[in-house]
Design a protein around this motif. Structure first.
Motif, PDB file in Angstrom:
ATOM      1  N   THR A 179      -1.793  -8.286   0.335  1.00  0.00           N
ATOM      2  CA  THR A 179      -1.325  -8.423   1.705  1.00  0.00           C
ATOM      3  C   THR A 179      -0.446  -9.659   1.829  1.00  0.00           C
ATOM      4  O   THR A 179      -0.766 -10.709   1.271  1.00  0.00           O
ATOM      5  CB  THR A 179      -2.506  -8.557   2.666  1.00  0.00           C
ATOM      6  OG1 THR A 179      -3.380  -7.458   2.439  1.00  0.00           O
ATOM      7  CG2 THR A 179      -2.047  -8.528   4.112  1.00  0.00           C
TER       8      THR A 179
ATOM      9  N   ALA B  87      -2.476   3.060   1.290  1.00  0.00           N
ATOM     10  CA  ALA B  87      -2.091   1.732   1.762  1.00  0.00           C
ATOM     11  C   ALA B  87      -3.311   0.858   1.932  1.00  0.00           C
ATOM     12  O   ALA B  87      -4.413   1.325   2.186  1.00  0.00           O
ATOM     13  CB  ALA B  87      -1.349   1.855   3.084  1.00  0.00           C
ATOM     14  N   ALA B  88      -3.110  -0.417   1.768  1.00  0.00           N
ATOM     15  CA  ALA B  88      -4.197  -1.361   2.005  1.00  0.00           C
ATOM     16  C   ALA B  88      -4.513  -1.383   3.494  1.00  0.00           C
ATOM     17  O   ALA B  88      -3.731  -0.935   4.324  1.00  0.00           O
ATOM     18  CB  ALA B  88      -3.784  -2.748   1.548  1.00  0.00           C
TER      19      ALA B  88
ATOM     20  N   GLU C 216      -0.429   5.457  -4.138  1.00  0.00           N
ATOM     21  CA  GLU C 216      -1.729   4.923  -3.730  1.00  0.00           C
ATOM     22  C   GLU C 216      -1.826   4.778  -2.224  1.00  0.00           C
ATOM     23  O   GLU C 216      -0.834   4.654  -1.527  1.00  0.00           O
ATOM     24  CB  GLU C 216      -1.936   3.558  -4.398  1.00  0.00           C
ATOM     25  CG  GLU C 216      -1.908   3.697  -5.913  1.00  0.00           C
ATOM     26  CD  GLU C 216      -2.243   2.385  -6.578  1.00  0.00           C
ATOM     27  OE1 GLU C 216      -3.188   1.718  -6.121  1.00  0.00           O
ATOM     28  OE2 GLU C 216      -1.556   2.029  -7.524  1.00  0.00           O
TER      29      GLU C 216
ATOM     30  N   LEU D  63       2.727  -1.475  -8.724  1.00  0.00           N
ATOM     31  CA  LEU D  63       2.366  -0.235  -9.417  1.00  0.00           C
ATOM     32  C   LEU D  63       2.035  -0.514 -10.867  1.00  0.00           C
ATOM     33  O   LEU D  63       2.751  -1.230 -11.554  1.00  0.00           O
ATOM     34  CB  LEU D  63       3.535   0.753  -9.358  1.00  0.00           C
ATOM     35  CG  LEU D  63       4.054   1.090  -7.970  1.00  0.00           C
ATOM     36  CD1 LEU D  63       5.305   1.934  -8.084  1.00  0.00           C
ATOM     37  CD2 LEU D  63       2.982   1.814  -7.172  1.00  0.00           C
TER      38      LEU D  63
ATOM     39  N   THR E 137       6.874  -2.400   3.566  1.00  0.00           N
ATOM     40  CA  THR E 137       5.948  -2.410   2.433  1.00  0.00           C
ATOM     41  C   THR E 137       6.789  -2.682   1.194  1.00  0.00           C
ATOM     42  O   THR E 137       7.785  -2.001   0.962  1.00  0.00           O
ATOM     43  CB  THR E 137       5.237  -1.050   2.291  1.00  0.00           C
ATOM     44  OG1 THR E 137       4.477  -0.809   3.470  1.00  0.00           O
ATOM     45  CG2 THR E 137       4.335  -1.040   1.084  1.00  0.00           C
TER      46      THR E 137
ATOM     47  N   THR F 275       1.986  -4.978   3.340  1.00  0.00           N
ATOM     48  CA  THR F 275       1.438  -4.709   2.023  1.00  0.00           C
ATOM     49  C   THR F 275       2.474  -4.910   0.930  1.00  0.00           C
ATOM     50  O   THR F 275       3.638  -4.553   1.103  1.00  0.00           O
ATOM     51  CB  THR F 275       0.943  -3.246   1.954  1.00  0.00           C
ATOM     52  OG1 THR F 275       0.008  -3.062   2.993  1.00  0.00           O
ATOM     53  CG2 THR F 275       0.293  -2.953   0.620  1.00  0.00           C
TER      54      THR F 275
ATOM     55  N   VAL G  26       7.349  -2.689  -2.646  1.00  0.00           N
ATOM     56  CA  VAL G  26       6.825  -1.993  -3.823  1.00  0.00           C
ATOM     57  C   VAL G  26       7.519  -2.525  -5.072  1.00  0.00           C
ATOM     58  O   VAL G  26       8.747  -2.632  -5.103  1.00  0.00           O
ATOM     59  CB  VAL G  26       7.065  -0.468  -3.718  1.00  0.00           C
ATOM     60  CG1 VAL G  26       6.475   0.240  -4.919  1.00  0.00           C
ATOM     61  CG2 VAL G  26       6.479   0.071  -2.425  1.00  0.00           C
TER      62      VAL G  26
ATOM     63  N   LEU H 153      -2.994  -3.642  -4.581  1.00  0.00           N
ATOM     64  CA  LEU H 153      -2.448  -3.796  -3.243  1.00  0.00           C
ATOM     65  C   LEU H 153      -2.722  -5.209  -2.761  1.00  0.00           C
ATOM     66  O   LEU H 153      -3.837  -5.700  -2.866  1.00  0.00           O
ATOM     67  CB  LEU H 153      -3.111  -2.798  -2.289  1.00  0.00           C
ATOM     68  CG  LEU H 153      -2.847  -1.328  -2.608  1.00  0.00           C
ATOM     69  CD1 LEU H 153      -3.672  -0.440  -1.691  1.00  0.00           C
ATOM     70  CD2 LEU H 153      -1.372  -1.017  -2.455  1.00  0.00           C
TER      71      LEU H 153
ATOM     72  N   ARG I 266       2.763  -3.643  -2.851  1.00  0.00           N
ATOM     73  CA  ARG I 266       2.122  -2.675  -3.741  1.00  0.00           C
ATOM     74  C   ARG I 266       2.704  -2.863  -5.137  1.00  0.00           C
ATOM     75  O   ARG I 266       3.896  -2.647  -5.345  1.00  0.00           O
ATOM     76  CB  ARG I 266       2.391  -1.267  -3.227  1.00  0.00           C
ATOM     77  CG  ARG I 266       1.639  -0.196  -3.946  1.00  0.00           C
ATOM     78  CD  ARG I 266       1.936   1.151  -3.347  1.00  0.00           C
ATOM     79  NE  ARG I 266       1.500   1.221  -1.951  1.00  0.00           N
ATOM     80  CZ  ARG I 266       1.971   2.100  -1.083  1.00  0.00           C
ATOM     81  NH1 ARG I 266       2.883   2.966  -1.453  1.00  0.00           N
ATOM     82  NH2 ARG I 266       1.533   2.109   0.157  1.00  0.00           N
TER      83      ARG I 266
ATOM     84  N   ASP J 294       4.317   5.855  -6.935  1.00  0.00           N
ATOM     85  CA  ASP J 294       3.994   5.191  -5.680  1.00  0.00           C
ATOM     86  C   ASP J 294       3.173   6.107  -4.778  1.00  0.00           C
ATOM     87  O   ASP J 294       3.647   6.648  -3.804  1.00  0.00           O
ATOM     88  CB  ASP J 294       5.311   4.803  -5.002  1.00  0.00           C
ATOM     89  CG  ASP J 294       5.073   4.119  -3.688  1.00  0.00           C
ATOM     90  OD1 ASP J 294       3.923   3.738  -3.415  1.00  0.00           O
ATOM     91  OD2 ASP J 294       6.053   3.958  -2.947  1.00  0.00           O
TER      92      ASP J 294
END
Ligand code: SF4
Ligand code: SF4
Ligand code: SF4
Ligand SMILES: [Cu+2]
Lengths: 491, 311, 185
Positions: free
Chosen positions: B120, B151-152, B149, B141, B67, B137, B69, B118, B139, B147
């Motif tokens: 993809t 997850a999608a 939220e 912010l 993921t 994902t 971020v 979010l 993400r 951090d």
């Protein structure tokens, strides 16, 4: 960089009585006489160190790339340089032209040898006479008698060959195998004398030795009579200028290249400068000694056939079997392994035995022992096998040569670009000409196989009236095997 | 004495060169002044991972799905690699890709966190069994946000098709269910075809659900659907029944049935909602080389059995 | 030295014998090669062939495509698992094949990179011989060994090669027997 403790000695004059009337009883050009400075280079003690060091550096790069580089083999220098470049150079150039020159610079036994000697360059002089003129660290045991042959090498090579589809495609497997060899060589060096690993275990050694018989250069003495009369035998026992032959060879009567690792110690030790490097025709030696060497010859030809199917062939099932760790076809792998081993150790030797037995009848000869004929005629497969291997390796370079350029600039496959060649795209060089190159190579191999096996037959059976019929079945088999190769390469 | 010096020199040279090479071969990639995130595509797990993939681990273990971020407004440098086969990388919403990622090469892309949310990322080159699970994902912010939220909705991990589903009375439905998971259909069409996976800039916004397949096949009565299921289960050739058609709308059903079979076989490229926008990341693939006719029938049977007749 | 004369202490006039033997063997090789070329040199009239080639890790199906000179091949290329390539030697053709698509991308390596998307590609088999097609898109561990064969009959290199093998054998036998007979006399 002469080692200081060794005063430069002029070649001692040989005792006149020992001098032979005909100094050179073998064919060939004395390269040390022909090339000024060559003898000095070969006698220069640091020579081997520098060669080994250079290769060790390359090796360190390969090992690092194998461990931490991209797992994609075709973009990892470990795979590309070892299995495309090194292999090609070894089989197509070094062995046929320079004998075991690879073993001069091979880094695998380096640590072991340096530790044995507690030196990287110089000589560790001993005080005692005879065996104790030089010293060495470790137990210095003698290698077990029962294993003083190349069966272990045959087994090791065959074992690796069965796993070759993994070995030549996964950097990590190559790393583990090569790294393991270094460790093994180091361990053996501390237990056994000299180059026991090279002589009896190294999987590469077997075929290097066998095919070096064909080589156009050879380390030999100029005058054997001189050696016979020379009691000191520094070449065997060592002296302040160098070690006794680390390969357990007595150069004074050495007739074959097989187990001479070209370390050039004997050039340094011989006080009479009696050792030299000869240039001679291709395939000058024809004497195979022992069933182990004969089997090495079978294994090599059979494996060239196997690889032509597995690696160069178009058949996916075979690739799945050979590549079981990824495809999961373990049953197929067992079958494949069995087939490979069976071909190398049973079928091919059986065919050879059949041909030899038939020839022995035709040659009219219970006078010749079957075993002697079996072993002697095995030489047929040496030039044929070597040329088949060269023919096999040619496309490796022509097709995948571009990988060498990209791996040179990006050894890890991680996006580096040291020399600006990292982005060279894969492009085969004249691939459609490959069969046209392979076919003549095979014919050259067959030609030497026929010619040399007749020579062997003459030695075994004597006059042509017996030697010619005796060799015919082997000729037939060699021709048939060449035809099979022809089918794989060109059809 | 000179000899000793030579030995020392040689030993030092060997040590220094070996250590030096090992050190020099662990290069830090150029950062170009940005934070660098390395992602490596791994076929067998169907993931882009942020772990380091090399010879020591690739053949041994699985890798975690990355993921990514980053902060709103931040630009990072993505270093994309593949450990095995050709993968693709595409983040339609952030205007990155699609690019192909060839094994042994590195693709560097800048990724800008244009707005919080979010997003993809997708692999866009079919890369084997787990391809349809190869998403993750990104993400971004919002200012001052931590951090935290959720997850999608990212596809579940790749199932290698090993697990047997709970058995239903019909073998063909079981087989279809197995395929629906193992071929990765569920990664786009949702669990049991419940649909709803977002497909950026696709005319319908989300991937169509297909548990309503019965309706599309003109089967409006549970009994009719049962009849068809029984026929498929028996392996009957629906287009050439010996007896008279079992229900009135059968010919209309048959036409639709054929159309759905063709759609699964040949695939369909997802239409764009905004013609100027990026291509939707998800399209119906052509399955004719991967699935047999029987497989396709089984999938249809499975989806037929999912129709919520009670509602 | 040849299969026959070589290596044994040359009898008086050995030089001439060697030359004779070499000529004999060479004649055998040449004759054999020529014979091979002539004997197998028949092909059927050209025709069109429609072939689907399926690429998977690490082989093609069919592995060997055997055609006659002049045939036109209409190839549909399909990948079954991951992205593969199809680089056909001697025909200036390179294809990128992605799975689950109805088209593939074609380029001609002699020209600068311009890929065209096609559903079918036509290959004219006008040169006889063996041409391998290789995967040009790294596709996994055994990728460098992923190849198939297009054999355009008459495959002259093979025929000449086999003929030459036979010729070398027969020539050597002839020379050697002559030699052994003359020696026994
Ligand atoms: S025998 Fe093997 S280990 Fe020894 S030097 Fe030769 S290649 Fe290296
Ligand atoms: S080669 Fe060995 S035996 Fe011969 S002269 Fe030199 S040291 Fe003496
Ligand atoms: S010392 Fe032994 S291995 Fe070294 S070159 Fe001389 S004969 Fe060969
Ligand atoms: Cu491929």
């Amino acid at each position: 960089m002469q080692v200081a403790s060794t005063p430069k000695r002029p070649p001692a004059p040989a005792p006149a009585a020992a001098r032979s009337k005909h100094p050179s009883d073998r064919a060939g050009v004395d390269l040390c006489a022909a090339i000024p400075g060559l003898r000095a280079v070969l006698k220069w003690r640091p020579l081997q160190f520098w060669l080994m060091w250079a290769n060790l550096v390359c090796f360190a790069v390969f090992i690092n790339a194998g461990l931490f580089g991209s797992p994609v083999g075709s973009h990892n220098i470990m795979i590309v340089f070892v299995w495309i470049l090194w292999w090609f150079l070894l089989i197509a150039l070094l062995v046929p032209f320079l004998s075991r020159f690879w073993c001069t610079m091979c880094p695998l036994p380096a640590f072991g040898e340096w530790l044995q000697r507690l030196r990287l360059i110089g000589v560790w002089p001993g005080s005692g006479p005879a065996k104790h003129r030089t010293r060495s660290l470790g137990l210095s045991r003698a290698w077990p008698r029962a294993l003083q042959n190349i069966w272990l090498q045959n087994g090791g090579f065959l074992g690796l060959a069965v796993c070759s589809a993994l070995l030549v495609t996964r950097p990590i497997v190559s790393t583990v195998v090569l790294g393991g060899m270094i460790v093994l060589a180091l361990g053996l060096a501390l237990v056994y004398r000299q180059r026991a690993f090279c002589m009896y275990l190294c999987p590469v050694s077997g075929f290097l030795g066998l095919y070096s018989m064909t080589s156009t250069v050879a380390v030999r003495v100029k005058d054997r009579a001189l050696c016979r009369g020379h009691k000191e035998k520094e070449c065997l026992l060592g002296c302040a200028a160098g070690y006794g032959c680390p390969w357990f060879q007595y150069v004074g009567s050495m007739e074959r290249n097989n187990y001479c690792g070209m370390c050039f110690e004997c050039f340094k030790t011989c006080p009479h400068d009696n050792v030299t490097l000869y240039l001679r025709p291709f395939c000058s030696e024809t004497g195979i000694k022992g069933v182990d060497e004969a089997f090495k010859a079978f294994i090599m030809v059979a494996l060239a056939l196997v690889y032509s199917v597995t690696l160069l062939g178009p058949w996916g099932v075979v690739k799945d079997w050979a590549n079981a760790s990824e495809s999961g076809h373990w049953g197929g792998f067992a079958l494949y392994a069995l087939a490979v081993v069976g071909l190398c150790l049973v079928l091919f030797p059986a065919l050879h035995l059949g041909a030899v037995a038939l020839g022995r009848r035709l040659g009219g000869g219970p006078a010749v022992r079957l075993k002697a004929a079996f072993v002697g005629f095995a030489y047929t497969w040496v030039p044929l096998g070597l040329l088949a291997w060269i023919a096999f390796s040619v496309p490796l370079l022509m097709v995948n040569g571009a990988y060498i350029l990209s791996a040179l600039s990006d050894p890890m496959g991680r996006g580096a670009d040291f020399f600006g060649t990292a982005t060279v795209a894969w492009h085969p060089i004249l691939p459609e000409w490959v069969p046209l190159l392979q076919a003549p190579l095979l014919l050259v191999g067959l030609f030497y196989a026929l010619s040399k096996s007749l020579q062997v037959s003459r030695q075994l059976f004597g006059p042509p009236a017996r030697a010619v019929p005796a060799v015919l079945p082997v000729w037939g088999l060699a021709t048939a095997v060449t035809a099979v190769f022809m089918f794989f390469f060109a059809g | 004495m000179r000899a000793l010096l030579h030995e020392l020199f040689a030993a030092t040279l060997v040590t220094v060169s070996l250590v030096g090479i090992s050190a020099a071969m662990q290069p830090e990639p150029a950062t170009r002044g940005m934070r660098v995130v390395s992602l490596t595509g791994v076929k067998k797990d169907g993931v882009f991972t942020d772990e380091k993939v090399d010879g020591t681990n690739y053949w041994r273990r699985s890798f975690r799905r990355a993921t990514v971020v980053l902060d709103e407004g931040e630009t990072i440098l993505l270093r994309l690699q593949s450990a095995d086969v050709t993968h693709g990388f595409y983040v339609p919403e952030l205007g990155v890709g699609p690019v192909l990622i060839e094994p042994g090469k590195v693709v560097e892309l800048e990724l800008q966190g244009k707005r919080a949310g979010l997003f993809t990322y997708y692999c866009t080159a079919v890369c084997g069994h787990c391809h349809y699970y190869m998403q993750g994902t990104i993400r971004v912010l919002g200012r001052g946000r931590k951090d935290t939220e959720t997850a999608a909705a990212v596809a579940p991990g790749c199932r290698h098709g090993g697990e047997r589903p709970a058995s239903t009375p019909r073998a063909v439905v079981d087989h279809g269910q197995l395929l629906f998971a193992s071929m990765g259909c569920e990664s786009c069409h949702g669990p049991r075809g419940s649909g709803g996976v977002r497909n950026y800039n696709y005319v319908k916004d989300v991937v169509p659900q297909n548990n309503l397949l019965a309706e599309r096949l003109q089967l409006f009565e549970p009994d009719d659907a049962e009849t068809v299921l029984a026929l498929i289960d028996k392996g009957a050739d629906l287009a050439a029944l010996e007896t008279t058609p079992p229900f009135k709308t059968y010919s209309r059903f048959l036409a639709q049935y054929k159309a759905v079979q063709d759609l699964i076989k040949n695939g369909n490229r997802a239409g764009k909602k905004d013609p100027a926008g990026p291509a939707p990341p998800l399209s119906m693939p052509a399955w004719r080389e991967q699935l047999t006719d029987r497989d396709i029938e089984s999938l249809i049977a499975f989806l037929l059995a999912q129709f919520p007749w009670d509602e | 030295m040849t299969g026959a004369a070589a290596d044994v202490e040359p009898a008086p006039g050995g030089g001439r014998h060697t030359l004779f033997a070499a000529l004999g063997v060479a004649a055998g090789v040449a004759l054999g090669a020529a014979l091979g070329l002539v004997a197998f040199d028949q092909t059927e009239p050209p025709r069109d062939r429609h072939i689907v080639v399926r690429a998977r890790q690490y082989a093609y199906d069919p592995p060997v495509i055997r055609v006659n000179r002049g045939d036109r091949l209409f190839l549909k290329l399909v990948a079954l698992d991951v992205m593969h390539g199809f680089f056909l030697e001697g025909h200036d053709l390179d294809v990128e094949i992605a799975p689950q698509q109805s088209t593939f991308k074609v380029r001609h390596p002699s020209r600068p990179d311009d890929w065209t998307e096609q559903e079918e590609v036509v290959v004219i088999a006008d040169t006889p011989g063996k041409f391998r097609f290789r995967c040009s898109h790294t596709c996994g561990s055994l990728h460098p060994f992923m190849s198939g064969e297009l054999i355009v009959e008459p495959n002259r290199v093979l025929h000449a090669g086999l003929g030459a093998c036979g010729g070398l054998f027969v020539g050597s036998v002839a020379v050697a027997r002559r030699r052994s007979r003359s020696a026994s006399r």
